[in-house]
Design a protein around this motif. Structure first.
Motif, PDB file in Angstrom:
ATOM      1  N   ARG A  18      73.055  59.565  42.942  1.00  0.00           N
ATOM      2  CA  ARG A  18      71.861  60.423  42.388  1.00  0.00           C
ATOM      3  C   ARG A  18      70.886  59.410  41.735  1.00  0.00           C
ATOM      4  O   ARG A  18      70.954  58.370  41.110  1.00  0.00           O
ATOM      5  N   ARG A  19      69.640  60.020  41.782  1.00  0.00           N
ATOM      6  CA  ARG A  19      68.422  59.291  41.337  1.00  0.00           C
ATOM      7  C   ARG A  19      68.608  59.452  39.768  1.00  0.00           C
ATOM      8  O   ARG A  19      68.975  60.501  39.221  1.00  0.00           O
ATOM      9  N   ARG A  20      68.118  58.459  39.122  1.00  0.00           N
ATOM     10  CA  ARG A  20      67.997  58.737  37.694  1.00  0.00           C
ATOM     11  C   ARG A  20      66.727  59.218  37.112  1.00  0.00           C
ATOM     12  O   ARG A  20      66.514  59.227  35.858  1.00  0.00           O
ATOM     13  N   ASP A  21      65.678  58.824  37.931  1.00  0.00           N
ATOM     14  CA  ASP A  21      64.409  59.377  37.566  1.00  0.00           C
ATOM     15  C   ASP A  21      63.789  60.300  38.558  1.00  0.00           C
ATOM     16  O   ASP A  21      64.212  60.197  39.657  1.00  0.00           O
ATOM     17  N   LEU A  24      64.142  66.518  40.428  1.00  0.00           N
ATOM     18  CA  LEU A  24      63.956  68.137  39.757  1.00  0.00           C
ATOM     19  C   LEU A  24      65.113  68.629  38.900  1.00  0.00           C
ATOM     20  O   LEU A  24      65.009  69.140  38.034  1.00  0.00           O
ATOM     21  N   ILE A  25      66.264  68.552  39.632  1.00  0.00           N
ATOM     22  CA  ILE A  25      67.439  69.074  39.103  1.00  0.00           C
ATOM     23  C   ILE A  25      68.521  68.041  38.664  1.00  0.00           C
ATOM     24  O   ILE A  25      68.684  67.552  37.380  1.00  0.00           O
ATOM     25  N   ALA A  26      69.269  67.454  39.608  1.00  0.00           N
ATOM     26  CA  ALA A  26      70.456  66.434  39.251  1.00  0.00           C
ATOM     27  C   ALA A  26      70.013  65.304  40.155  1.00  0.00           C
ATOM     28  O   ALA A  26      70.917  64.281  39.953  1.00  0.00           O
ATOM     29  N   GLY A  27      68.932  65.268  41.051  1.00  0.00           N
ATOM     30  CA  GLY A  27      68.773  63.944  41.602  1.00  0.00           C
ATOM     31  C   GLY A  27      69.624  63.763  42.777  1.00  0.00           C
ATOM     32  O   GLY A  27      69.508  62.657  43.505  1.00  0.00           O
ATOM     33  N   VAL A  28      70.494  64.818  43.175  1.00  0.00           N
ATOM     34  CA  VAL A  28      71.147  64.716  44.525  1.00  0.00           C
ATOM     35  C   VAL A  28      70.152  64.660  45.834  1.00  0.00           C
ATOM     36  O   VAL A  28      70.274  63.801  46.573  1.00  0.00           O
ATOM     37  N   ALA A  29      68.991  65.568  45.754  1.00  0.00           N
ATOM     38  CA  ALA A  29      68.287  65.484  46.935  1.00  0.00           C
ATOM     39  C   ALA A  29      67.504  64.156  46.921  1.00  0.00           C
ATOM     40  O   ALA A  29      67.310  63.346  48.084  1.00  0.00           O
ATOM     41  N   GLY A  30      67.031  63.580  45.758  1.00  0.00           N
ATOM     42  CA  GLY A  30      66.155  62.486  45.704  1.00  0.00           C
ATOM     43  C   GLY A  30      67.019  61.070  46.266  1.00  0.00           C
ATOM     44  O   GLY A  30      66.421  60.229  46.970  1.00  0.00           O
ATOM     45  N   GLY A  31      68.388  61.322  45.639  1.00  0.00           N
ATOM     46  CA  GLY A  31      69.337  60.152  46.087  1.00  0.00           C
ATOM     47  C   GLY A  31      69.543  60.196  47.673  1.00  0.00           C
ATOM     48  O   GLY A  31      69.568  59.139  48.300  1.00  0.00           O
ATOM     49  N   LEU A  32      69.826  61.294  48.249  1.00  0.00           N
ATOM     50  CA  LEU A  32      69.990  61.140  49.567  1.00  0.00           C
ATOM     51  C   LEU A  32      68.788  60.929  50.271  1.00  0.00           C
ATOM     52  O   LEU A  32      68.821  60.161  51.530  1.00  0.00           O
ATOM     53  N   ALA A  33      67.629  61.457  50.058  1.00  0.00           N
ATOM     54  CA  ALA A  33      66.266  61.224  50.822  1.00  0.00           C
ATOM     55  C   ALA A  33      66.082  59.472  50.721  1.00  0.00           C
ATOM     56  O   ALA A  33      65.671  58.746  51.436  1.00  0.00           O
ATOM     57  N   VAL A  67      80.539  64.517  44.041  1.00  0.00           N
ATOM     58  CA  VAL A  67      81.289  63.191  44.308  1.00  0.00           C
ATOM     59  C   VAL A  67      80.309  62.073  44.229  1.00  0.00           C
ATOM     60  O   VAL A  67      80.717  60.836  44.949  1.00  0.00           O
ATOM     61  N   THR A  68      79.213  62.259  43.764  1.00  0.00           N
ATOM     62  CA  THR A  68      78.140  60.847  43.389  1.00  0.00           C
ATOM     63  C   THR A  68      78.005  60.557  42.140  1.00  0.00           C
ATOM     64  O   THR A  68      78.178  61.505  41.192  1.00  0.00           O
ATOM     65  N   LEU A  69      77.641  59.549  41.909  1.00  0.00           N
ATOM     66  CA  LEU A  69      77.136  59.093  40.516  1.00  0.00           C
ATOM     67  C   LEU A  69      75.873  58.645  40.487  1.00  0.00           C
ATOM     68  O   LEU A  69      75.037  58.358  41.700  1.00  0.00           O
ATOM     69  N   ASP A  70      75.024  58.547  39.235  1.00  0.00           N
ATOM     70  CA  ASP A  70      73.862  58.205  39.067  1.00  0.00           C
ATOM     71  C   ASP A  70      73.667  56.691  39.453  1.00  0.00           C
ATOM     72  O   ASP A  70      74.542  55.657  39.422  1.00  0.00           O
ATOM     73  N   GLU A  73      71.110  49.880  38.566  1.00  0.00           N
ATOM     74  CA  GLU A  73      69.775  49.319  38.485  1.00  0.00           C
ATOM     75  C   GLU A  73      69.772  48.598  39.630  1.00  0.00           C
ATOM     76  O   GLU A  73      68.968  48.317  40.148  1.00  0.00           O
ATOM     77  N   ASP A  74      71.102  47.913  40.400  1.00  0.00           N
ATOM     78  CA  ASP A  74      70.880  47.185  41.593  1.00  0.00           C
ATOM     79  C   ASP A  74      71.107  47.965  42.882  1.00  0.00           C
ATOM     80  O   ASP A  74      70.962  47.261  43.818  1.00  0.00           O
ATOM     81  N   ALA A  75      71.059  49.372  42.718  1.00  0.00           N
ATOM     82  CA  ALA A  75      71.196  50.033  44.055  1.00  0.00           C
ATOM     83  C   ALA A  75      69.572  50.499  44.503  1.00  0.00           C
ATOM     84  O   ALA A  75      68.808  50.837  43.818  1.00  0.00           O
ATOM     85  N   MET A  76      69.192  49.754  45.626  1.00  0.00           N
ATOM     86  CA  MET A  76      67.759  49.794  45.978  1.00  0.00           C
ATOM     87  C   MET A  76      67.680  51.001  47.048  1.00  0.00           C
ATOM     88  O   MET A  76      68.682  51.211  47.878  1.00  0.00           O
ATOM     89  N   PRO A  77      66.623  51.737  46.989  1.00  0.00           N
ATOM     90  CA  PRO A  77      66.259  52.868  48.273  1.00  0.00           C
ATOM     91  C   PRO A  77      66.258  52.061  49.601  1.00  0.00           C
ATOM     92  O   PRO A  77      65.881  51.021  49.722  1.00  0.00           O
TER      93      PRO A  77
END
Length: 396
Positions: A18-21, A24-33, A67-70, A73-77
């Motif tokens: 999940r995105r940390r920044d 919109l809601i929990a960062g799930v869509a941003g993390g998947l994107a 099932v996901t975590l935030d 720092e080392d996780a890159m898109p």
């Protein structure tokens, strides 16, 4: 069994975080994107479309959130996907909708298909990551902007199709009206689009050409009025000091014209007033004057008196000191405004100044005292002269 389930959850969480920044809601869509390399608005659009199928989008979102975590720092898109890869994702999503419809997990063709067309059409139109918004309409007719044109046309068509289907379901006559408007709009674009584009392009080119011609004329006029005339004067003089003075004055004036961004009709400043006095001394006496300013302030009556006193000190130094160069240092602080005029000339004994020589007494000392400031003259025979002018804070 619990261990196997935990390992599967950890595997999914490792693939998607999940995105940390910028969420919109929990960062799930941003993390998947970020994981698949597409814009987050497309992933959010997919969740909205799936939400039309008995709330499936909300269920999938909550499961992924569980099932996901935030992101650490080392996780890159992942790198952004290309056009072909994004088209593949769209076909996979459409195929998935057909599979759901085939197996019976479906809330109705009249809701899902037009809703998907509207939602995805809005997503296509909102995607402006690499496009200048100013060219939003004009680029539709530009043959060199295929990416923008295709994306915008797809978005508009999806919106029109979705709205027309929804309108036809409510009022059958709406479908005919929408189709007529669409055909008319396409015909107008085909007929007048190239002409509009050429007209706008010609206007832009003409405006750019006019701006370049005005800048060239302005530069030519300035060079003729200043640089060329100075070069002509240098050719007609044999005095080395005069040549040096002309070159220094012209260099300073040209640098000021090229790099000074202060408006010509702006408020007069202390640095500019001192520069005028320096230019006057160099033009009159052919003596180089070095000016250094630290800080600045607007000119009022008190500052104008201090500049006049500095000009008198410069005149005395250029006329009587015999120095090859005069220095001026100006400093403006919160407590005072100070100007030092110094030279390494012959100097003089201040106690031996004749009573009829009133230049220092009246033009420097008296002028500064009448405006609430002070003036101090330091000089010794053979050691040069320094005049310190000070205007305290209460007079600023």
């Amino acid at each position: 069994m619990q261990t196997a389930r935990s390992s599967r959850l950890q595997h999914v969480g490792g693939m998607i975080s999940r995105r940390r920044d910028r969420r919109l809601i929990a960062g799930v869509a941003g993390g998947l994107a970020d994981r698949i390399g597409v814009a987050d608005l497309y992933v959010r659009a997919v969740f909205l479309v799936l939400a039309l199928i008995w709330g499936m989008g909300l269920i999938v979102y909550l499961v992924l959130w569980a099932v996901t975590l935030d992101r650490t720092e080392d996780a890159m898109p992942a790198p952004q996907a290309g056009e072909h890869r994004r088209a593949g994702y769209l076909l996979i999503f459409a195929g998935g909708l057909l599979v759901l419809r085939t197996i019976g997990i479906w809330s109705g063709d009249q809701l899902v298909w037009p809703g998907a067309a509207v939602i995805l059409g809005v997503a296509f139109l909102m995607d402006r990551r690499d496009i200048d918004p100013r060219s939003a309409i004009l680029a539709l007719f530009d043959p060199n902007s295929g990416r923008f044109r295709s994306r915008t046309v797809i978005g508009i068509l999806l919106l029109v199709v979705g709205v027309s289907i929804l309108g036809a379901a409510a009022v059958p006559a709406v479908q005919t009206v929408v189709l007529a408007v669409l055909v008319t709009g396409v015909g107008m674009a085909v007929l007048f689009g190239p002409w509009v584009w050429r007209l706008v392009a010609d206007l832009g080119a003409e405006r750019s050409k006019r701006i370049r011609e005005e800048e060239r004329a302005d530069m030519a006029a300035h060079l003729h009025d200043s640089v060329l005339q100075t070069l002509a004067l240098i050719q007609r003089t044999d005095d080395p000091r005069r040549v040096v003075t002309l070159a220094r004055v012209q260099e300073r004036e040209l640098r000021r014209w090229l790099y000074d961004s202060t408006p010509a009709d702006g408020q007069e400043l202390l640095s500019r007033a001192l520069q005028k006095e320096v230019d006057r001394i160099e033009n009159t006496f052919d003596v180089p004057v070095e000016l250094v300013t630290v800080g600045d302030r607007p000119v009022d009556d008190h500052v104008r008196a201090m500049v006049a006193a500095a000009g008198e000190a410069l005149t005395n130094a250029a006329r009587h000191s015999g120095a090859e160069q005069v220095s001026v240092y100006s400093e403006v602080t919160e407590g005072s405004s100070d100007v030092w005029v110094s030279d390494l000339g012959r100097g003089f004994d201040t106690s031996q100044v004749a009573p009829d020589r009133r230049g220092i007494a009246e033009s420097i000392l008296g002028r500064m005292e009448s405006h609430g400031g002070t003036a101090t003259v330091f000089s010794e025979p053979g050691e040069g002269t320094e005049v310190h002018l000070r205007l305290p804070k209460e007079e600023q």
